[in-house]
Motif scaffolding. Structure first.
Motif, mmCIF file in Angstrom:
data_model
loop_
_atom_site.group_PDB
_atom_site.id
_atom_site.type_symbol
_atom_site.label_atom_id
_atom_site.label_comp_id
_atom_site.label_asym_id
_atom_site.label_seq_id
_atom_site.Cartn_x
_atom_site.Cartn_y
_atom_site.Cartn_z
ATOM 1 N N UNK A 1 21.452 -19.887 41.315
ATOM 2 C CA UNK A 1 21.115 -19.790 42.746
ATOM 3 C C UNK A 1 22.332 -19.423 43.595
ATOM 4 N N UNK A 2 23.494 -19.976 43.257
ATOM 5 C CA UNK A 2 24.679 -19.748 44.072
ATOM 6 C C UNK A 2 24.983 -18.250 44.154
ATOM 7 N N UNK A 3 24.974 -17.591 42.992
ATOM 8 C CA UNK A 3 25.266 -16.156 42.962
ATOM 9 C C UNK A 3 24.146 -15.363 43.641
ATOM 10 N N UNK A 4 22.892 -15.797 43.430
ATOM 11 C CA UNK A 4 21.754 -15.080 44.037
ATOM 12 C C UNK A 4 21.828 -15.128 45.564
ATOM 13 N N UNK A 5 22.133 -16.296 46.099
ATOM 14 C CA UNK A 5 22.192 -16.419 47.560
ATOM 15 C C UNK A 5 23.421 -15.705 48.132
ATOM 16 N N UNK A 6 24.537 -15.768 47.411
ATOM 17 C CA UNK A 6 25.754 -15.075 47.864
ATOM 18 C C UNK A 6 25.511 -13.557 47.881
ATOM 19 N N UNK A 7 24.933 -13.040 46.793
ATOM 20 C CA UNK A 7 24.631 -11.603 46.702
ATOM 21 C C UNK A 7 23.676 -11.203 47.820
ATOM 22 N N UNK A 8 22.644 -12.011 48.012
ATOM 23 C CA UNK A 8 21.664 -11.739 49.075
ATOM 24 C C UNK A 8 22.327 -11.708 50.443
ATOM 25 N N UNK A 9 23.128 -12.718 50.739
ATOM 26 C CA UNK A 9 23.699 -12.830 52.087
ATOM 27 C C UNK A 9 24.633 -11.663 52.394
ATOM 28 N N UNK A 10 25.427 -11.243 51.405
ATOM 29 C CA UNK A 10 26.336 -10.114 51.649
ATOM 30 C C UNK A 10 25.597 -8.779 51.634
ATOM 31 N N UNK A 11 24.540 -8.657 50.848
ATOM 32 C CA UNK A 11 23.717 -7.439 50.898
ATOM 33 C C UNK A 11 23.111 -7.316 52.296
ATOM 34 N N UNK B 1 9.972 -13.081 38.408
ATOM 35 C CA UNK B 1 9.668 -12.641 39.761
ATOM 36 C C UNK B 1 10.645 -11.536 40.129
ATOM 37 N N UNK B 2 10.171 -10.568 40.900
ATOM 38 C CA UNK B 2 11.062 -9.511 41.388
ATOM 39 C C UNK B 2 10.783 -9.290 42.871
ATOM 40 N N UNK B 3 11.875 -9.119 43.635
ATOM 41 C CA UNK B 3 11.765 -8.902 45.074
ATOM 42 C C UNK B 3 12.728 -7.800 45.491
ATOM 43 N N UNK B 4 12.302 -6.983 46.454
ATOM 44 C CA UNK B 4 13.159 -5.913 46.969
ATOM 45 C C UNK B 4 13.368 -6.159 48.468
ATOM 46 N N UNK B 5 14.620 -6.181 48.875
ATOM 47 C CA UNK B 5 14.946 -6.348 50.296
ATOM 48 C C UNK B 5 15.711 -5.115 50.759
ATOM 49 N N UNK B 6 15.109 -4.342 51.648
ATOM 50 C CA UNK B 6 15.805 -3.169 52.188
ATOM 51 C C UNK B 6 16.451 -3.555 53.507
ATOM 52 N N UNK B 7 17.703 -3.975 53.437
ATOM 53 C CA UNK B 7 18.408 -4.395 54.648
ATOM 54 C C UNK B 7 19.028 -3.210 55.392
ATOM 55 N N UNK B 8 18.852 -1.980 54.857
ATOM 56 C CA UNK B 8 19.323 -0.810 55.601
ATOM 57 C C UNK B 8 18.395 -0.577 56.795
ATOM 58 N N UNK B 9 17.177 -1.122 56.694
ATOM 59 C CA UNK B 9 16.254 -1.107 57.835
ATOM 60 C C UNK B 9 16.106 -2.557 58.258
ATOM 61 N N UNK B 10 16.341 -2.857 59.508
ATOM 62 C CA UNK B 10 16.282 -4.258 59.946
ATOM 63 C C UNK B 10 14.833 -4.682 60.198
ATOM 64 N N UNK B 11 14.059 -4.671 59.138
ATOM 65 C CA UNK B 11 12.679 -5.121 59.303
ATOM 66 C C UNK B 11 12.283 -5.948 58.100
ATOM 67 N N UNK B 12 11.264 -6.752 58.292
ATOM 68 C CA UNK B 12 10.772 -7.548 57.186
ATOM 69 C C UNK B 12 11.619 -8.769 56.943
ATOM 70 N N UNK B 13 11.078 -9.745 56.249
ATOM 71 C CA UNK B 13 11.787 -11.001 56.018
ATOM 72 C C UNK B 13 12.895 -10.894 54.971
ATOM 73 N N UNK B 14 13.784 -11.880 54.968
ATOM 74 C CA UNK B 14 14.853 -11.962 53.972
ATOM 75 C C UNK B 14 14.564 -13.129 53.020
ATOM 76 N N UNK B 15 15.426 -13.316 52.044
ATOM 77 C CA UNK B 15 15.218 -14.395 51.071
ATOM 78 C C UNK B 15 15.223 -15.760 51.751
#
Lengths: 250, 80
Positions: free
Chosen positions: A129-139, A157-171
């Motif tokens: 979890x530590x690495x997953x949340x760190x990777x997520x937060x910096x992405x 489980x697989x999830x895609x977060x496109x943070x290049x567009x500021x839309x949709x929820x985050x982890x």
């Protein structure tokens, strides 16, 4: 005997599928893999052999005997060697036109921003979890595309977060607090089905390629559940959390 | 009222089944249902450590399910 190959010949089927201009986008893409384990091995192989131009490979660990059941880049002769070094040698033979960047250490809050900001797409293939949340937060902070996967025994489980567009929820809209590390047993304790990692890691590579060539892909706020015990694939959706930090940045 | 319950990951392991149909004798929210089943199967996680889904949408634990709803209890997963 030396065999010389050309890029056109090597990527003939890929170009036939996506066309010249999309293949050019694949060649220009920069993808970082965090973790070269069960998920990272197949993801790396498929991304490199698809023609991705630059791939970052991050893992601090060495190959161990118990890895070989599911980490398909490695064999017995690799035991004790650094995973990134073995991956470099094997991927060079598979995809000689791909530029590989090695990071033989763990992601941390001191190096995350510099490394993650150098890539377009981040694949979280880590196992904690530590690495997953760190990777997520910096992405998120670097406005990157994050493709995240996790497994447990027969399920993933697989999830895609496109943070290049500021839309949709985050982890953190889903898990506002990081789960405790010992809240569930780990793969080390309860085991994991090797082919499950092949399926999920390949899907991470597939989502990355689809993102690059602008094809339909998983969206922010969707979790795809894969269950190889019942052979089911189901998408569940979540919404932005009212008071999540990701809303402050908008 | 009957609802379908699906179990994932470690919760499936503890329950010893993928899914089951349960009958609710009274109106109750997802948290109450989880706590009742947790007493039966000895789930390792408290009600606030998991996520809840009804008919493929993540929902709050205070959600009250309707007849024939498919409820999923989702523990965190980190393996890779």
């Amino acid at each position: 005997m030396t065999i010389s190959i050309t890029q056109d010949e090597l990527y003939k089927r890929q170009i036939a599928l996506v066309g010249e201009s999309s293949f050019l986008q694949i060649k220009k893409a920069k993808v970082l893999l965090v973790g070269v384990g069960g998920l990272g091995c197949p993801a790396l192989q498929y991304l490199a052999s698809a023609g991705v131009g630059e791939i970052g490979i991050m893992d601090f660990d060495v190959v161990s005997t118990s890895n070989l059941q599911r980490q398909i880049l490695f064999d017995i002769s690799d035991i004790g060697k650094k995973k990134v070094d073995v991956a470099f040698l094997k991927l060079n033979k598979l995809a000689p036109f791909c530029s590989l960047h090695l990071f033989p250490f763990a992601l941390n809050s001191l190096n995350a921003q510099e490394i993650i900001s150098s890539f377009d797409i981040i694949l979280d293939c880590s196992d904690n979890y530590k690495c997953k949340f760190l990777t997520h937060d910096y992405a998120f902070l670097c406005s990157k595309i994050l493709i995240q996967a996790s497994v447990y025994q027969y399920e993933g489980q697989i999830q895609v977060f496109d943070f290049s567009k500021q839309s949709g929820p985050c982890l953190r809209c889903l898990w506002s607090e990081m789960p405790k590390d010992r809240c569930m047993d780990t793969c080390q304790e309860v085991g994991v089905l090797g082919p499950l990692l092949g399926v999920l890691g390949s899907m991470q590579a597939s989502e990355a390629i689809k993102h690059i060539i602008k094809k339909e892909h998983l969206k922010n706020g969707e979790t795809l559940f894969v269950d190889l015990l019942t052979n089911s694939f189901e998408i569940r959706r979540f919404k932005k959390l009212e008071n999540c930090a990701c809303r402050v940045v908008e | 009222m009957k609802i379908q319950i699906k179990y994932f990951a470690g919760l499936r392991e503890k329950a010893g089944k993928n899914q089951e149909e349960i009958t609710l004798q009274e109106v109750c929210d997802l948290k109450s249902i989880y706590l009742k089943l947790s007493g039966q199967y000895h789930f390792p996680l408290s009600a606030h450590e998991i996520k809840y889904s009804v008919n493929n949408e993540y929902v709050e634990c205070s959600k009250i399910p309707c007849e024939n709803d498919v409820v999923v209890f989702i523990p965190p997963v980190a393996g890779g």
